[in-house]
Write a protein that holds these residues in place. Structure first.
Motif, short mmCIF file in Angstrom:
data_model
loop_
_atom_site.label_atom_id
_atom_site.label_comp_id
_atom_site.label_asym_id
_atom_site.label_seq_id
_atom_site.Cartn_x
_atom_site.Cartn_y
_atom_site.Cartn_z
N ALA A 88 33.86 95.35 -4.45
CA ALA A 88 35.19 94.91 -4.86
C ALA A 88 36.22 95.92 -4.38
N LEU A 89 37.29 95.43 -3.77
CA LEU A 89 38.35 96.28 -3.25
C LEU A 89 39.69 95.80 -3.79
N GLY A 90 40.43 96.72 -4.42
CA GLY A 90 41.76 96.39 -4.91
C GLY A 90 42.81 96.66 -3.85
N VAL A 91 43.76 97.54 -4.16
CA VAL A 91 44.83 97.84 -3.20
C VAL A 91 44.53 99.10 -2.40
N GLY A 92 43.34 99.68 -2.59
CA GLY A 92 42.93 100.80 -1.76
C GLY A 92 43.72 102.08 -1.98
N SER A 93 44.24 102.26 -3.20
CA SER A 93 45.10 103.43 -3.44
C SER A 93 44.31 104.71 -3.67
N ASN A 94 43.10 104.62 -4.19
CA ASN A 94 42.30 105.83 -4.43
C ASN A 94 40.96 105.72 -3.71
N LEU A 95 41.02 105.18 -2.49
CA LEU A 95 39.81 104.83 -1.77
C LEU A 95 39.82 105.43 -0.37
N LEU A 96 38.68 105.98 0.02
CA LEU A 96 38.50 106.47 1.38
C LEU A 96 37.36 105.66 2.01
N GLY B 296 52.70 104.91 -13.46
CA GLY B 296 52.46 106.09 -12.65
C GLY B 296 51.13 106.08 -11.94
N ILE B 297 50.44 104.93 -11.96
CA ILE B 297 49.11 104.83 -11.34
C ILE B 297 49.17 103.78 -10.24
N PRO B 298 49.02 104.17 -8.99
CA PRO B 298 49.15 103.23 -7.88
C PRO B 298 47.85 102.47 -7.60
N GLY B 299 47.61 101.43 -8.38
CA GLY B 299 46.38 100.68 -8.18
C GLY B 299 46.46 99.34 -8.89
N SER B 300 45.32 98.71 -9.08
CA SER B 300 45.24 97.43 -9.79
C SER B 300 44.45 97.63 -11.08
N ILE B 301 44.53 96.64 -11.96
CA ILE B 301 43.88 96.73 -13.26
C ILE B 301 42.36 96.83 -13.11
N GLY C 123 45.74 109.36 -1.11
CA GLY C 123 44.89 108.54 -1.96
C GLY C 123 45.01 108.90 -3.42
N GLY C 124 46.10 109.54 -3.79
CA GLY C 124 46.24 109.97 -5.18
C GLY C 124 45.46 111.24 -5.44
N SER C 125 45.24 111.55 -6.70
CA SER C 125 44.51 112.77 -7.06
C SER C 125 43.12 112.75 -6.43
N GLU D 111 32.07 128.41 -4.36
CA GLU D 111 31.65 129.77 -4.03
C GLU D 111 32.44 130.81 -4.80
N THR D 112 33.70 130.53 -5.08
CA THR D 112 34.56 131.50 -5.76
C THR D 112 34.47 131.42 -7.28
N HIS D 113 34.43 130.18 -7.79
CA HIS D 113 34.54 129.99 -9.25
C HIS D 113 33.28 129.40 -9.88
N ASP D 114 32.29 129.05 -9.07
CA ASP D 114 31.07 128.40 -9.57
C ASP D 114 31.41 127.10 -10.29
N VAL D 115 32.39 126.39 -9.78
CA VAL D 115 32.81 125.09 -10.31
C VAL D 115 32.70 124.08 -9.18
N LEU D 116 31.96 123.00 -9.40
CA LEU D 116 31.81 121.96 -8.39
C LEU D 116 32.78 120.83 -8.72
N LEU D 117 33.82 120.72 -7.92
CA LEU D 117 34.81 119.68 -8.13
C LEU D 117 34.20 118.30 -7.89
N ARG D 118 34.54 117.34 -8.76
CA ARG D 118 34.06 115.96 -8.61
C ARG D 118 35.13 115.11 -7.96
N TRP D 119 34.76 114.43 -6.89
CA TRP D 119 35.71 113.54 -6.21
C TRP D 119 36.21 112.46 -7.17
N GLU D 120 37.52 112.33 -7.28
CA GLU D 120 38.11 111.21 -8.02
C GLU D 120 38.38 110.06 -7.07
N ILE D 121 38.72 110.39 -5.83
CA ILE D 121 38.83 109.37 -4.79
C ILE D 121 37.44 108.82 -4.51
#
Length: 314
Positions: free
Chosen positions: A67-75, A130-135, A226-228, A289-299
């Motif tokens: 399913a694809l909406g408006v592609g605002s947070n999609l790569l 403030g959210i560029p997407g669909s429901i 793609g937003g945050s 490597e610096t903070h031992d925190v693995l960021l999770r992709w929101e996109i």
């Protein structure tokens, strides 16, 4: 004839008859905010829920669906998307009020829903402006902003599973967490009922105006982005972690970490999906490597890497 063409031919023979429209070899770069990515084998736009249900019921399980909406947070990756991409048309953008509840189609744009609620003097949906997407996408990722998210206003959602069965989901069924829900990825949301409260249209519009002004001042909203990019880790801000490792302004090809807000990646020219993903992975590596925190992709990253004629990744 290469392997991808053979697979596409195989899928074509398995597509059921529909009342809506099915198109083949559809470019997806023009429908995503990054404006990158390869084509979809097929795009299906159902006429209505019955058409969607019948299509899913008769589509063999070995044909992937997305399913694809408006592609605002999609790569979308450069190799494109195999199988069928489903897009909800006008039938799925309808909105109506039921007292202080709002019933909206999953194809409705978040901003349009916020404005519809404001015109009806219903408050509680302002954050959607403030959210560029669909429901549908907002349900899928429990979208939120400015201290509120979908889990706080959802009464129920309608979704169709991969077998074409209709489900009415309560909030407790959704498995909501921060920027996440547990509903299977191949279920298709078609509708949501939102609980709002009576308010003043003038005051609601004023809050929405503040949200718009804040986004304009703090985010690269006029760039191809793609937003945050990353969800905030518990107790931390993703942008602060990225800035601390020299991520602000980092560039690979035409893919760049925004100077304005370093939790945004922007396409400054002719970036590929591979470039955009690479610059994101580079800041993830540095932060880990610096903070031992693995960021999770929101996109959401989907599709395949670009393939050469031999079928090897290039």
């Amino acid at each position: 004839m290469n392997d991808m063409t053979l697979i596409q031919n195989e899928y074509r023979e398995k597509l059921p008859e529909v009342r809506g429209r099915i198109r083949e070899n559809v470019r997806l770069d023009k429908v995503t905010w990054f404006q990158v990515g390869g084509p979809a084998d097929f795009v299906f736009k159902p006429e209505d829920e019955a058409d969607l249900s019948e299509f899913l019921t008769n589509l063999p399980f070995d044909v992937p669906i997305l399913a694809l909406g408006v592609g605002s947070n999609l790569l979308i990756r450069d190799g494109g998307v195999r199988g069928v991409v489903l897009r909800l048309g006008r039938h799925f953008t309808k909105m109506k009020t039921e007292g202080t509840r709002l019933v909206v189609g999953a194809g409705a744009l978040d901003g349009n829903v916020a404005r519809f609620a404001a015109d009806a003097a219903l408050e509680g949906a302002e954050f959607l402006s403030g959210i560029p997407g669909s429901i549908g996408g907002a349900l899928r990722m429990n979208a939120g902003a400015y201290g509120t998210d979908m889990s706080e206003i959802l009464v129920s959602a309608v979704a169709y599973d991969r077998q074409g069965m209709r489900h009415v989901l309560m909030p407790e069924d959704m498995g909501f967490a921060y920027r996440h829900c547990e509903i299977p990825k191949d279920w298709i949301f078609t509708q949501a009922t939102l609980q709002l409260s009576a308010g003043s249209t003038e005051e609601i519009l004023a809050r929405m105006s503040d949200i718009s002004r804040n986004r304009e001042e703090s985010q690269p909203v006029r760039s191809r982005t793609g937003g945050s990019t990353f969800a905030n880790p518990p107790g931390k801000k993703a942008w602060e972690l990225i800035e601390s490792v020299g991520g602000r302004g980092l560039q690979i090809g035409d893919a760049k970490i925004s100077d304005k807000h370093c939790n945004f990646i922007i396409n400054t020219g002719t970036a590929t999906a591979a470039d955009l993903e690479a610059v994101g992975e580079e800041v993830r590596r540095r932060v880990f490597e610096t903070h031992d925190v693995l960021l999770r992709w929101e996109i959401v990253r989907l599709g395949e890497s670009e393939l050469d004629l031999e079928g090897t990744v290039t």
